[in-house]
Design a protein around this motif. Structure first.
Motif, short mmCIF file in Angstrom:
data_model
loop_
_atom_site.label_atom_id
_atom_site.label_comp_id
_atom_site.label_asym_id
_atom_site.label_seq_id
_atom_site.Cartn_x
_atom_site.Cartn_y
_atom_site.Cartn_z
N GLY A 77 0.79 -1.23 0.00
CA GLY A 77 0.00 0.00 0.00
C GLY A 77 0.82 1.28 0.00
N VAL A 78 1.95 1.28 -0.69
CA VAL A 78 2.79 2.47 -0.73
C VAL A 78 2.14 3.51 -1.65
CG1 VAL A 78 5.08 3.37 -1.29
CG2 VAL A 78 4.83 1.06 -0.34
N SER A 79 2.19 4.78 -1.26
CA SER A 79 1.56 5.82 -2.06
C SER A 79 2.27 7.15 -1.84
CB SER A 79 0.08 5.96 -1.68
OG SER A 79 -0.54 7.03 -2.39
N GLY A 80 2.68 7.80 -2.94
CA GLY A 80 3.19 9.15 -2.86
C GLY A 80 4.70 9.26 -2.74
N ALA A 81 5.20 10.45 -3.07
CA ALA A 81 6.63 10.71 -3.10
C ALA A 81 7.27 10.58 -1.73
CB ALA A 81 6.89 12.10 -3.69
N GLU A 82 6.60 11.05 -0.69
CA GLU A 82 7.18 11.00 0.65
C GLU A 82 7.39 9.55 1.09
OE1 GLU A 82 5.27 13.30 3.61
OE2 GLU A 82 5.44 15.19 2.49
N GLU A 83 6.42 8.68 0.79
CA GLU A 83 6.56 7.28 1.17
C GLU A 83 7.67 6.61 0.38
OE1 GLU A 83 3.18 4.79 1.76
OE2 GLU A 83 1.86 6.49 2.18
N LEU A 84 7.81 6.97 -0.91
CA LEU A 84 8.89 6.39 -1.70
C LEU A 84 10.24 6.82 -1.13
CD1 LEU A 84 9.97 4.80 -4.08
CD2 LEU A 84 9.69 6.84 -5.50
N GLU A 85 10.38 8.09 -0.81
CA GLU A 85 11.64 8.56 -0.24
C GLU A 85 11.95 7.84 1.07
OE1 GLU A 85 13.46 12.89 0.04
OE2 GLU A 85 12.05 12.53 1.69
N ARG A 86 10.93 7.57 1.86
CA ARG A 86 11.12 6.86 3.13
C ARG A 86 11.67 5.45 2.87
NH1 ARG A 86 7.10 4.05 6.32
NH2 ARG A 86 7.85 3.78 8.48
N LEU A 87 11.21 4.79 1.82
CA LEU A 87 11.74 3.47 1.49
C LEU A 87 13.22 3.55 1.11
CD1 LEU A 87 8.86 1.95 -0.68
CD2 LEU A 87 9.19 1.82 1.80
N VAL A 88 13.55 4.55 0.28
CA VAL A 88 14.94 4.72 -0.15
C VAL A 88 15.85 4.90 1.07
CG1 VAL A 88 16.53 6.16 -1.45
CG2 VAL A 88 14.24 5.71 -2.36
N LEU A 89 15.45 5.77 1.98
CA LEU A 89 16.29 6.10 3.12
C LEU A 89 16.35 4.96 4.14
CD1 LEU A 89 15.33 9.84 3.64
CD2 LEU A 89 17.25 8.88 2.37
N ALA A 90 15.43 4.00 4.03
CA ALA A 90 15.48 2.85 4.94
C ALA A 90 16.68 1.95 4.65
CB ALA A 90 14.20 2.04 4.83
N GLY A 328 -4.80 5.60 -20.91
CA GLY A 328 -5.32 6.08 -19.64
C GLY A 328 -4.25 6.76 -18.81
N PRO A 329 -4.65 7.40 -17.73
CA PRO A 329 -3.67 8.07 -16.86
C PRO A 329 -2.68 7.07 -16.28
CG PRO A 329 -5.93 8.75 -16.33
CD PRO A 329 -6.04 7.58 -17.25
N ARG A 330 -1.46 7.50 -16.13
CA ARG A 330 -0.40 6.67 -15.54
C ARG A 330 0.59 7.57 -14.83
NH1 ARG A 330 4.98 5.22 -16.83
NH2 ARG A 330 5.56 3.02 -16.50
N LYS A 331 1.00 7.18 -13.63
CA LYS A 331 2.01 7.96 -12.92
C LYS A 331 2.92 7.00 -12.16
CE LYS A 331 2.73 12.00 -9.97
NZ LYS A 331 2.09 13.10 -9.21
N VAL A 332 4.18 7.00 -12.57
CA VAL A 332 5.20 6.21 -11.91
C VAL A 332 6.27 7.16 -11.39
CG1 VAL A 332 7.00 4.45 -12.18
CG2 VAL A 332 4.77 4.14 -13.27
N LEU A 333 6.61 7.05 -10.12
CA LEU A 333 7.63 7.89 -9.51
C LEU A 333 8.95 7.13 -9.43
CD1 LEU A 333 5.58 9.48 -6.57
CD2 LEU A 333 5.90 10.33 -8.91
N VAL A 334 10.04 7.88 -9.47
CA VAL A 334 11.38 7.28 -9.51
C VAL A 334 12.28 7.99 -8.51
CG1 VAL A 334 13.39 6.77 -10.94
CG2 VAL A 334 11.13 6.75 -11.97
N ALA A 335 13.09 7.21 -7.81
CA ALA A 335 14.15 7.75 -6.97
C ALA A 335 15.42 6.95 -7.23
CB ALA A 335 13.77 7.69 -5.49
N MET A 336 16.55 7.62 -7.14
CA MET A 336 17.84 7.01 -7.42
C MET A 336 18.72 7.13 -6.18
SD MET A 336 18.30 8.87 -11.11
CE MET A 336 16.79 9.29 -12.03
N ALA A 337 19.59 6.12 -5.98
CA ALA A 337 20.41 6.13 -4.76
C ALA A 337 21.71 5.37 -4.99
CB ALA A 337 19.63 5.51 -3.60
N GLU A 338 22.66 5.59 -4.09
CA GLU A 338 23.94 4.87 -4.01
C GLU A 338 24.78 5.08 -5.26
OE1 GLU A 338 23.66 0.87 -2.51
OE2 GLU A 338 21.86 1.34 -1.35
#
Length: 350
Positions: A77-90, A328-338
């Motif tokens: 149930g992950v949703s939104g940029a803040e939650e994605l960033e939280r996963l990265v920083l984990a 249809g609408p589509r939204k995929v967010l991306v974060a990069m690390a390391e």
């Protein structure tokens, strides 16, 4: 020379083995038998917090990632940029910016971006992020904030197996010489240098280029031209496996639609092309070589459809990624690390 890779199971042969990671958290790991498909980590317990699980299972996550190169998380149930960033920083000290990018994106927050903003009817070919540069992210995180009505998957391909499919003489030349990338920014033909370097200050561009080994020329009309020789293949710094790692097939003019390529070559000096890829010594890469690279990627590409809330983590050296057309609408967010580079111990493919 073409390497025979007839290890794919036939229809009806794909099996999944399910292993409980921790019964208390109701998290399971499914490893598809078909080579190249992401490992699936899933839960049916809405109380399981993915960031906490990641933090508690860093070593296991690393092992899963080095096995297949991609891990797909479902049911959290992950949703939104803040939650994605939280996963990265984990699991990573910090996320990275998309400076020196080659495709249009929008910044959602800090180091979280939208995926490449190309028209929905276009395919984005397989590529390793920033493989045209000497520095790149080792980890990519994707969050399906909103899945498309049809299509829109983010396919992956195992860079180790792609390398094996490419003829030895081509692999050796790319490993020895690397790839020279030519870019001309702006003028309505490509991203502006302001978009690419995320600054309005030419001095900041010059500083970045100097630190990154990029040669640059300011043109009379205020546009910018850069050239850089980067790696053709990379040896993974942890697993030691050799991977195909460059974007010659995306920058090369033969990858353009025939009518677009013809118009550009008829109207522009070779140095003024928006993009091009050459062998590292500056000689042209043959069209048939690029066609063979595309074929190797196509043979190894696999795709899982996105669902809302899905997260995929990939090792950017071991696995490439792309995008299928969609409706249809589509939204995929991306974060990069390391941060990674060919200068890391054991990483150079030469």
């Amino acid at each position: 020379m073409t390497t025979n890779l007839s290890r794919r199971p036939g229809p009806g042969q794909i099996r999944r083995r399910s292993v409980a990671v921790a019964a208390a958290t109701a998290v399971t790991v499914d490893t598809p038998a078909e080579p190249g498909r992401p490992i699936v980590v899933s839960t049916r317990d809405a109380n399981v917090d993915l960031a906490t699980w990641l933090g508690d299972n860093r070593d296991q996550l690393r092992a899963l990632l080095h096995d297949r190169g991609a891990v797909l998380f479902q049911g959290f149930g992950v949703s939104g940029a803040e939650e994605l960033e939280r996963l990265v920083l984990a699991v990573s000290p910090e996320a990275m910016n998309y400076v020196y990018g080659s495709t249009p994106r929008s910044r959602e927050m800090r180091q979280v971006y939208t995926s490449t903003e190309y028209p929905a009817d276009q395919t984005i070919p397989q590529h390793n992020e920033l493989a045209y540069a000497r520095n790149w992210p080792m980890r990519l995180w994707f969050l399906s904030h909103r899945a498309a009505e049809t299509g829109g998957a983010t396919p992956v391909a195992d860079s180790r197996r792609v390398y094996e499919r490419i003829p030895a003489e081509v692999r050796d030349r790319f490993a020895e010489q690397g790839v020279m990338y030519l870019r001309n920014y702006g003028a309505g033909l490509d991203l502006s240098w302001q978009q690419t370097f995320e600054t309005e200050d030419p001095a900041e561009v010059e500083r970045f280029c100097a630190e990154s080994g990029i040669e640059y020329t300011w043109l009379p009309d205020g546009r910018l031209r850069t050239t850089q020789v980067a790696q053709g293949v990379v040896r993974h710094p942890v697993t030691g496996e050799t991977c195909w790692f460059n974007q010659a097939h995306l920058f090369h003019t033969s990858s353009l639609p025939a009518e677009v390529r013809g118009t550009l070559l008829d109207s522009l000096d070779p140095l003024d092309l928006p993009r091009n890829a050459l062998y590292g010594d500056g000689t042209p890469i043959e069209d048939e070589v690029i066609a063979g690279i595309h074929a190797a990627f196509e043979a190894e590409t696999v795709a899982e459809p996105w669902r809302d809330g899905d997260v995929m983590l990939i090792d950017n050296v071991l696995v490439s990624h792309g995008r299928q057309p969609y409706t249809g609408p589509r939204k995929v967010l991306v974060a990069m690390a390391e941060p990674g580079s060919a200068d890391l111990p054991g990483a150079s493919g030469r």
